[in-house]
Design a protein around this motif. Structure first.
Motif, PDB file in Angstrom:
ATOM      1  N   THR A  85      -6.593  10.603   4.648  1.00 60.46           N
ATOM      2  CA  THR A  85      -5.935  10.000   3.474  1.00 60.46           C
ATOM      3  C   THR A  85      -6.959  10.006   2.329  1.00 60.46           C
ATOM      4  N   PRO A  86      -6.567   9.616   1.123  1.00 67.99           N
ATOM      5  CA  PRO A  86      -7.561   9.538   0.048  1.00 67.99           C
ATOM      6  C   PRO A  86      -8.757   8.640   0.396  1.00 67.99           C
ATOM      7  N   VAL A 112      -7.698  -8.758  -0.042  1.00 66.65           N
ATOM      8  CA  VAL A 112      -6.726  -7.660   0.077  1.00 66.65           C
ATOM      9  C   VAL A 112      -6.275  -7.503   1.540  1.00 66.65           C
ATOM     10  N   ARG A 146     -13.406 -10.055  -1.904  1.00 67.36           N
ATOM     11  CA  ARG A 146     -12.375  -9.105  -2.363  1.00 67.36           C
ATOM     12  C   ARG A 146     -11.755  -8.385  -1.159  1.00 67.36           C
ATOM     13  N   THR A 163      -3.238  -9.297  -4.343  1.00 66.28           N
ATOM     14  CA  THR A 163      -3.982 -10.558  -4.257  1.00 66.28           C
ATOM     15  C   THR A 163      -3.399 -11.616  -5.202  1.00 66.28           C
ATOM     16  N   GLY A 218       0.832  -1.215   0.000  1.00 63.79           N
ATOM     17  CA  GLY A 218       0.000   0.000   0.000  1.00 63.79           C
ATOM     18  C   GLY A 218       0.855   1.248   0.000  1.00 63.79           C
ATOM     19  N   SER A 266       0.023   5.471  -1.443  1.00 60.66           N
ATOM     20  CA  SER A 266      -0.988   6.448  -1.033  1.00 60.66           C
ATOM     21  C   SER A 266      -1.079   6.486   0.496  1.00 60.66           C
ATOM     22  N   GLY A 267      -1.609   7.575   1.005  1.00 55.22           N
ATOM     23  CA  GLY A 267      -2.024   7.685   2.393  1.00 55.22           C
ATOM     24  C   GLY A 267      -0.975   7.234   3.415  1.00 55.22           C
ATOM     25  N   ILE A 268      -1.386   6.334   4.290  1.00 52.60           N
ATOM     26  CA  ILE A 268      -0.527   5.879   5.395  1.00 52.60           C
ATOM     27  C   ILE A 268       0.718   5.164   4.854  1.00 52.60           C
ATOM     28  N   TYR A 291     -15.358  -5.136   5.941  1.00 51.11           N
ATOM     29  CA  TYR A 291     -14.167  -4.416   6.436  1.00 51.11           C
ATOM     30  C   TYR A 291     -13.952  -4.697   7.924  1.00 51.11           C
ATOM     31  N   SER A 301      -0.779   0.909  -7.742  1.00 52.97           N
ATOM     32  CA  SER A 301      -0.569   2.216  -8.382  1.00 52.97           C
ATOM     33  C   SER A 301       0.921   2.567  -8.392  1.00 52.97           C
ATOM     34  N   VAL A 308      -9.576   7.579  12.747  1.00 49.32           N
ATOM     35  CA  VAL A 308      -9.744   8.301  11.476  1.00 49.32           C
ATOM     36  C   VAL A 308      -8.473   9.095  11.173  1.00 49.32           C
TER      37      VAL A 308
HETATM   38  N1  NAD Z   1      -7.321   6.330   6.732  1.00 47.63           N
HETATM   39  C1  NAD Z   1      -7.886   5.861   7.815  1.00 47.63           C
HETATM   40  O1  NAD Z   1      -8.640   6.574   8.512  1.00 47.63           O
HETATM   41  C2  NAD Z   1      -7.607   4.451   8.274  1.00 47.63           C
HETATM   42  C3  NAD Z   1      -8.059   4.084   9.544  1.00 47.63           C
HETATM   43  C4  NAD Z   1      -7.824   2.799   9.996  1.00 47.63           C
HETATM   44  C5  NAD Z   1      -7.135   1.902   9.205  1.00 47.63           C
HETATM   45  N2  NAD Z   1      -6.713   2.286   7.973  1.00 47.63           N
HETATM   46  C6  NAD Z   1      -5.996   1.280   7.181  1.00 47.63           C
HETATM   47  O2  NAD Z   1      -4.762   1.804   6.779  1.00 47.63           O
HETATM   48  C7  NAD Z   1      -4.367   1.216   5.539  1.00 47.63           C
HETATM   49  C8  NAD Z   1      -4.040   2.310   4.542  1.00 47.63           C
HETATM   50  O3  NAD Z   1      -5.189   3.111   4.360  1.00 47.63           O
HETATM   51  P1  NAD Z   1      -5.142   4.566   3.699  1.00 47.63           P
HETATM   52  O4  NAD Z   1      -6.152   5.366   4.401  1.00 47.63           O
HETATM   53  O5  NAD Z   1      -3.743   5.030   3.593  1.00 47.63           O
HETATM   54  O6  NAD Z   1      -5.755   4.189   2.274  1.00 47.63           O
HETATM   55  P2  NAD Z   1      -5.370   4.655   0.792  1.00 47.63           P
HETATM   56  O7  NAD Z   1      -6.558   4.262  -0.011  1.00 47.63           O
HETATM   57  O8  NAD Z   1      -4.893   6.062   0.772  1.00 47.63           O
HETATM   58  O9  NAD Z   1      -4.134   3.701   0.441  1.00 47.63           O
HETATM   59  C9  NAD Z   1      -4.301   2.327   0.257  1.00 47.63           C
HETATM   60  C10 NAD Z   1      -3.251   1.859  -0.745  1.00 47.63           C
HETATM   61  O10 NAD Z   1      -3.415   0.432  -0.884  1.00 47.63           O
HETATM   62  C11 NAD Z   1      -3.305   0.130  -2.267  1.00 47.63           C
HETATM   63  N3  NAD Z   1      -4.048  -1.085  -2.581  1.00 47.63           N
HETATM   64  C12 NAD Z   1      -5.354  -1.334  -2.316  1.00 47.63           C
HETATM   65  N4  NAD Z   1      -5.687  -2.540  -2.808  1.00 47.63           N
HETATM   66  C13 NAD Z   1      -4.576  -3.048  -3.391  1.00 47.63           C
HETATM   67  C14 NAD Z   1      -4.291  -4.248  -4.082  1.00 47.63           C
HETATM   68  N5  NAD Z   1      -5.220  -5.190  -4.278  1.00 47.63           N
HETATM   69  N6  NAD Z   1      -3.036  -4.451  -4.536  1.00 47.63           N
HETATM   70  C15 NAD Z   1      -2.081  -3.501  -4.358  1.00 47.63           C
HETATM   71  N7  NAD Z   1      -2.287  -2.340  -3.718  1.00 47.63           N
HETATM   72  C16 NAD Z   1      -3.523  -2.121  -3.242  1.00 47.63           C
HETATM   73  C17 NAD Z   1      -3.930   1.326  -2.993  1.00 47.63           C
HETATM   74  O11 NAD Z   1      -3.513   1.416  -4.349  1.00 47.63           O
HETATM   75  C18 NAD Z   1      -3.436   2.490  -2.143  1.00 47.63           C
HETATM   76  O12 NAD Z   1      -2.192   2.990  -2.615  1.00 47.63           O
HETATM   77  C19 NAD Z   1      -5.542   0.322   5.109  1.00 47.63           C
HETATM   78  O13 NAD Z   1      -5.265  -0.997   5.486  1.00 47.63           O
HETATM   79  C20 NAD Z   1      -6.703   0.878   5.903  1.00 47.63           C
HETATM   80  O14 NAD Z   1      -7.694  -0.102   6.149  1.00 47.63           O
HETATM   81  C21 NAD Z   1      -6.937   3.535   7.478  1.00 47.63           C
END
Ligand code: NAD
Length: 243
Positions: free
Chosen positions: A180-181, A102, A98, A55, A11, A14-16, A145, A37, A177
Protein backbone atom coordinates in the motif's frame (compact mmCIF):
# COMPACT_ATOMS: atom_id res chain seq x y z
CA UNK A 1 -36.77 0.40 -0.77
CA UNK A 2 -35.31 -0.32 2.67
CA UNK A 3 -31.55 -0.45 3.09
CA UNK A 4 -30.32 -4.06 3.50
CA UNK A 5 -26.54 -3.77 3.92
CA UNK A 6 -24.45 -0.91 5.24
CA UNK A 7 -20.69 -0.56 5.80
CA UNK A 8 -18.75 2.24 7.51
CA UNK A 9 -15.05 2.20 6.58
CA UNK A 10 -12.40 4.48 8.07
CA UNK A 11 -9.18 5.03 6.14
CA UNK A 12 -11.35 4.60 3.04
CA UNK A 13 -9.21 6.62 0.60
CA UNK A 14 -6.06 4.53 0.34
CA UNK A 15 -4.51 1.08 0.52
CA UNK A 16 -6.42 -1.55 2.52
CA UNK A 17 -9.37 0.77 3.27
CA UNK A 18 -9.85 1.61 -0.42
CA UNK A 19 -9.85 -2.10 -1.22
CA UNK A 20 -12.48 -2.62 1.52
CA UNK A 21 -14.71 0.03 -0.07
CA UNK A 22 -14.44 -1.71 -3.46
CA UNK A 23 -15.24 -5.12 -1.89
CA UNK A 24 -18.30 -3.92 0.08
CA UNK A 25 -19.68 -1.89 -2.87
CA UNK A 26 -19.27 -4.98 -5.09
CA UNK A 27 -21.17 -7.03 -2.47
CA UNK A 28 -24.12 -4.60 -2.68
CA UNK A 29 -23.46 -2.61 0.50
CA UNK A 30 -24.18 1.10 0.86
CA UNK A 31 -20.82 2.44 2.07
CA UNK A 32 -19.96 5.47 4.19
CA UNK A 33 -16.21 6.13 3.96
CA UNK A 34 -14.30 8.29 6.43
CA UNK A 35 -10.86 9.69 5.60
CA UNK A 36 -8.95 12.98 5.68
CA UNK A 37 -8.24 12.58 1.94
CA UNK A 38 -10.79 12.59 -0.91
CA UNK A 39 -12.08 9.29 -2.29
CA UNK A 40 -11.90 7.81 -5.79
CA UNK A 41 -15.41 6.43 -5.12
CA UNK A 42 -16.97 9.89 -4.51
CA UNK A 43 -19.22 9.67 -7.58
CA UNK A 44 -20.44 6.10 -6.90
CA UNK A 45 -24.20 6.17 -6.20
CA UNK A 46 -23.95 3.87 -3.14
CA UNK A 47 -20.98 5.72 -1.62
CA UNK A 48 -20.96 8.68 0.78
CA UNK A 49 -17.63 10.23 1.78
CA UNK A 50 -16.94 12.03 5.06
CA UNK A 51 -13.71 13.95 4.56
CA UNK A 52 -12.47 14.59 8.09
CA UNK A 53 -9.76 13.90 10.62
CA UNK A 54 -10.90 10.88 12.63
CA UNK A 55 -9.30 12.31 15.75
CA UNK A 56 -12.19 14.84 15.78
CA UNK A 57 -14.25 12.64 18.09
CA UNK A 58 -17.29 14.93 18.18
CA UNK A 59 -17.58 14.84 14.38
CA UNK A 60 -16.81 11.11 14.30
CA UNK A 61 -19.61 10.39 16.80
CA UNK A 62 -21.89 12.59 14.68
CA UNK A 63 -21.39 10.37 11.61
CA UNK A 64 -22.82 7.39 13.52
CA UNK A 65 -25.61 9.43 15.15
CA UNK A 66 -26.83 10.78 11.79
CA UNK A 67 -26.54 7.55 9.78
CA UNK A 68 -29.26 5.30 8.48
CA UNK A 69 -28.84 1.66 9.55
CA UNK A 70 -29.64 -1.39 7.43
CA UNK A 71 -32.03 -4.25 8.14
CA UNK A 72 -29.81 -7.30 7.35
CA UNK A 73 -26.22 -6.38 8.23
CA UNK A 74 -24.29 -3.32 9.35
CA UNK A 75 -20.50 -3.33 9.32
CA UNK A 76 -17.76 -1.08 10.71
CA UNK A 77 -14.17 -1.48 9.50
CA UNK A 78 -11.71 0.60 11.55
CA UNK A 79 -8.88 0.83 9.03
CA UNK A 80 -7.43 4.35 9.30
CA UNK A 81 -3.98 4.14 10.77
CA UNK A 82 -0.67 5.88 11.06
CA UNK A 83 2.80 4.87 12.16
CA UNK A 84 6.11 6.41 13.09
CA UNK A 85 9.55 5.08 12.18
CA UNK A 86 11.68 6.68 14.85
CA UNK A 87 14.30 5.66 17.40
CA UNK A 88 12.80 5.26 20.88
CA UNK A 89 15.11 7.90 22.38
CA UNK A 90 13.90 10.41 19.78
CA UNK A 91 10.18 9.59 19.99
CA UNK A 92 8.38 12.74 21.18
CA UNK A 93 5.36 12.52 23.44
CA UNK A 94 3.31 14.41 20.83
CA UNK A 95 4.11 11.81 18.13
CA UNK A 96 3.27 8.97 20.58
CA UNK A 97 -0.05 10.68 21.37
CA UNK A 98 -0.86 11.28 17.68
CA UNK A 99 -0.31 7.59 16.82
CA UNK A 100 -2.56 6.56 19.73
CA UNK A 101 -5.22 9.17 18.80
CA UNK A 102 -5.54 7.81 15.24
CA UNK A 103 -5.01 4.08 15.85
CA UNK A 104 -6.63 3.54 19.24
CA UNK A 105 -8.85 6.43 20.39
CA UNK A 106 -10.60 6.86 17.02
CA UNK A 107 -11.21 3.09 16.82
CA UNK A 108 -12.72 3.23 20.32
CA UNK A 109 -14.90 6.27 19.52
CA UNK A 110 -16.14 4.82 16.21
CA UNK A 111 -16.54 1.30 17.64
CA UNK A 112 -18.55 2.40 20.67
CA UNK A 113 -20.70 4.86 18.67
CA UNK A 114 -21.46 2.19 16.03
CA UNK A 115 -22.37 -0.47 18.61
CA UNK A 116 -24.49 1.96 20.65
CA UNK A 117 -26.45 2.99 17.53
CA UNK A 118 -27.07 -0.67 16.60
CA UNK A 119 -28.42 -1.30 20.11
CA UNK A 120 -30.54 1.86 20.00
CA UNK A 121 -32.03 1.07 16.57
CA UNK A 122 -32.27 -2.72 17.20
CA UNK A 123 -30.19 -3.45 14.08
CA UNK A 124 -27.77 -6.36 13.50
CA UNK A 125 -24.11 -5.77 12.83
CA UNK A 126 -20.48 -6.35 13.63
CA UNK A 127 -17.11 -4.61 13.50
CA UNK A 128 -13.55 -5.38 12.42
CA UNK A 129 -10.51 -3.48 13.67
CA UNK A 130 -7.43 -3.55 11.45
CA UNK A 131 -4.62 -4.25 13.89
CA UNK A 132 -1.27 -5.58 12.60
CA UNK A 133 1.36 -8.22 13.23
CA UNK A 134 2.84 -5.26 15.16
CA UNK A 135 0.01 -5.91 17.64
CA UNK A 136 1.46 -9.37 18.33
CA UNK A 137 5.21 -8.76 18.51
CA UNK A 138 7.77 -5.98 18.85
CA UNK A 139 9.61 -4.23 16.00
CA UNK A 140 12.59 -1.84 16.11
CA UNK A 141 11.89 1.92 15.84
CA UNK A 142 8.08 1.58 15.96
CA UNK A 143 7.40 1.93 19.71
CA UNK A 144 4.16 3.94 19.46
CA UNK A 145 2.83 1.92 16.51
CA UNK A 146 3.55 -1.47 18.14
CA UNK A 147 2.03 -0.33 21.46
CA UNK A 148 -1.03 1.12 19.71
CA UNK A 149 -1.68 -2.05 17.69
CA UNK A 150 -1.45 -4.17 20.87
CA UNK A 151 -4.06 -1.78 22.31
CA UNK A 152 -6.28 -2.29 19.23
CA UNK A 153 -6.32 -6.04 19.91
CA UNK A 154 -7.26 -5.34 23.56
CA UNK A 155 -9.99 -2.92 22.44
CA UNK A 156 -11.34 -5.59 20.09
CA UNK A 157 -11.74 -8.08 22.96
CA UNK A 158 -13.31 -5.45 25.21
CA UNK A 159 -15.89 -4.29 22.63
CA UNK A 160 -16.69 -7.95 21.86
CA UNK A 161 -17.18 -8.63 25.58
CA UNK A 162 -19.34 -5.55 26.23
CA UNK A 163 -21.63 -5.85 23.16
CA UNK A 164 -21.81 -9.64 22.72
CA UNK A 165 -25.06 -9.76 24.70
CA UNK A 166 -26.60 -7.63 21.93
CA UNK A 167 -25.42 -10.17 19.29
CA UNK A 168 -22.79 -7.71 18.05
CA UNK A 169 -19.49 -9.37 17.10
CA UNK A 170 -16.15 -7.51 17.09
CA UNK A 171 -12.99 -9.02 15.62
CA UNK A 172 -9.53 -7.88 14.53
CA UNK A 173 -7.33 -8.64 11.56
CA UNK A 174 -3.55 -8.62 11.95
CA UNK A 175 -2.05 -8.16 8.49
CA UNK A 176 1.62 -8.73 7.76
CA UNK A 177 3.32 -6.72 5.03
CA UNK A 178 0.71 -5.60 2.47
CA UNK A 179 1.61 -3.44 -0.52
CA UNK A 180 0.00 0.00 0.00
CA UNK A 181 1.22 3.62 -0.03
CA UNK A 182 2.25 3.05 3.63
CA UNK A 183 4.70 0.29 2.69
CA UNK A 184 5.52 1.37 -0.90
CA UNK A 185 9.06 2.54 0.01
CA UNK A 186 9.90 -1.11 0.95
CA UNK A 187 9.27 -2.22 -2.64
CA UNK A 188 12.01 0.05 -4.06
CA UNK A 189 14.55 -1.27 -1.55
CA UNK A 190 15.98 -4.72 -2.48
CA UNK A 191 17.56 -5.23 0.98
CA UNK A 192 14.20 -4.52 2.65
CA UNK A 193 12.36 -6.86 0.25
CA UNK A 194 14.87 -9.62 0.94
CA UNK A 195 14.30 -9.14 4.68
CA UNK A 196 10.52 -9.33 4.19
CA UNK A 197 10.72 -12.47 2.06
CA UNK A 198 13.09 -14.13 4.56
CA UNK A 199 10.73 -13.21 7.41
CA UNK A 200 7.73 -14.93 5.83
CA UNK A 201 7.32 -18.68 5.37
CA UNK A 202 5.15 -18.38 2.24
CA UNK A 203 6.91 -17.12 -0.90
CA UNK A 204 3.96 -14.81 -1.64
CA UNK A 205 3.57 -11.03 -1.21
CA UNK A 206 0.52 -9.69 0.65
CA UNK A 207 -2.08 -7.66 -1.25
CA UNK A 208 -4.91 -5.45 -0.04
CA UNK A 209 -7.50 -7.95 -1.33
CA UNK A 210 -6.15 -10.58 1.07
CA UNK A 211 -7.26 -8.35 3.95
CA UNK A 212 -10.57 -7.29 2.32
CA UNK A 213 -11.54 -10.94 1.75
CA UNK A 214 -10.80 -11.76 5.41
CA UNK A 215 -13.01 -8.84 6.48
CA UNK A 216 -15.80 -10.06 4.18
CA UNK A 217 -15.65 -13.44 5.95
CA UNK A 218 -15.52 -12.00 9.49
CA UNK A 219 -18.45 -9.67 8.84
CA UNK A 220 -20.61 -12.38 7.21
CA UNK A 221 -22.95 -14.86 8.89
CA UNK A 222 -20.33 -17.58 8.17
CA UNK A 223 -18.48 -16.11 11.16
CA UNK A 224 -21.57 -16.07 13.41
CA UNK A 225 -19.71 -17.80 16.31
CA UNK A 226 -16.48 -15.75 15.96
CA UNK A 227 -15.95 -12.77 18.24
CA UNK A 228 -13.04 -11.13 20.06
CA UNK A 229 -10.60 -12.98 17.81
CA UNK A 230 -7.62 -11.79 15.76
CA UNK A 231 -7.24 -13.29 12.30
CA UNK A 232 -3.58 -13.19 11.25
CA UNK A 233 -3.04 -12.68 7.49
CA UNK A 234 0.75 -12.53 7.19
CA UNK A 235 2.25 -15.24 4.93
CA UNK A 236 3.69 -16.81 8.08
CA UNK A 237 5.50 -13.70 9.37
CA UNK A 238 4.61 -14.42 13.02
CA UNK A 239 4.88 -18.22 13.10
CA UNK A 240 8.61 -18.42 13.75
CA UNK A 241 12.05 -17.02 13.11
CA UNK A 242 14.57 -18.06 10.47
CA UNK A 243 17.68 -19.22 12.38
N1 NAD B 1 0.16 -2.01 4.68
C1 NAD B 1 0.57 -2.85 5.60
O1 NAD B 1 1.56 -3.59 5.39
C2 NAD B 1 -0.16 -2.97 6.91
C3 NAD B 1 0.19 -4.04 7.75
C4 NAD B 1 -0.45 -4.18 8.96
C5 NAD B 1 -1.45 -3.29 9.32
N2 NAD B 1 -1.76 -2.26 8.49
C6 NAD B 1 -2.81 -1.35 8.95
O2 NAD B 1 -3.81 -1.26 7.96
C7 NAD B 1 -4.43 0.02 8.01
C8 NAD B 1 -4.40 0.65 6.64
O3 NAD B 1 -3.05 0.78 6.23
P1 NAD B 1 -2.62 1.04 4.72
O4 NAD B 1 -1.37 0.31 4.52
O5 NAD B 1 -3.77 0.84 3.82
O6 NAD B 1 -2.24 2.59 4.85
P2 NAD B 1 -2.50 3.84 3.89
O7 NAD B 1 -1.56 4.87 4.40
O8 NAD B 1 -2.46 3.44 2.46
O9 NAD B 1 -4.01 4.24 4.25
C9 NAD B 1 -4.33 4.79 5.49
C10 NAD B 1 -5.52 5.72 5.29
O10 NAD B 1 -5.87 6.24 6.60
C11 NAD B 1 -6.14 7.62 6.44
N3 NAD B 1 -5.88 8.33 7.69
C12 NAD B 1 -4.73 8.32 8.41
N4 NAD B 1 -4.86 9.14 9.47
C13 NAD B 1 -6.10 9.67 9.40
C14 NAD B 1 -6.81 10.60 10.20
N5 NAD B 1 -6.28 11.15 11.29
N6 NAD B 1 -8.08 10.91 9.85
C15 NAD B 1 -8.64 10.37 8.73
N7 NAD B 1 -8.01 9.50 7.93
C16 NAD B 1 -6.76 9.15 8.27
C17 NAD B 1 -5.17 8.10 5.36
O11 NAD B 1 -5.59 9.32 4.76
C18 NAD B 1 -5.19 6.93 4.39
O12 NAD B 1 -6.20 7.08 3.40
C19 NAD B 1 -3.66 0.81 9.08
O13 NAD B 1 -4.36 0.75 10.29
C20 NAD B 1 -2.35 0.07 9.18
O14 NAD B 1 -1.75 0.22 10.45
C21 NAD B 1 -1.14 -2.07 7.30
Amino acid sequence: MSLKHKAFITGASSGIGQSMVAAYLAAGYAVEGIDCSPSVFASEPDYVHHQMDITDSVRLNGVFEAAEYASDNNVLINCAGTREICRIDELSLSLWERVFAVNVTASFVAGRAFCEQLVRHHRPGNAVNIASVSGLMGEPDRTAYVSSKHAVIGLTKQLALEYGKHHIRVNAIAPGVIRTPLTEPYYDNPAQMEKIQRGQFLPVLGETQDVAKAAMYLTSSDARFVTGSTLVIDGGWTIGKDL
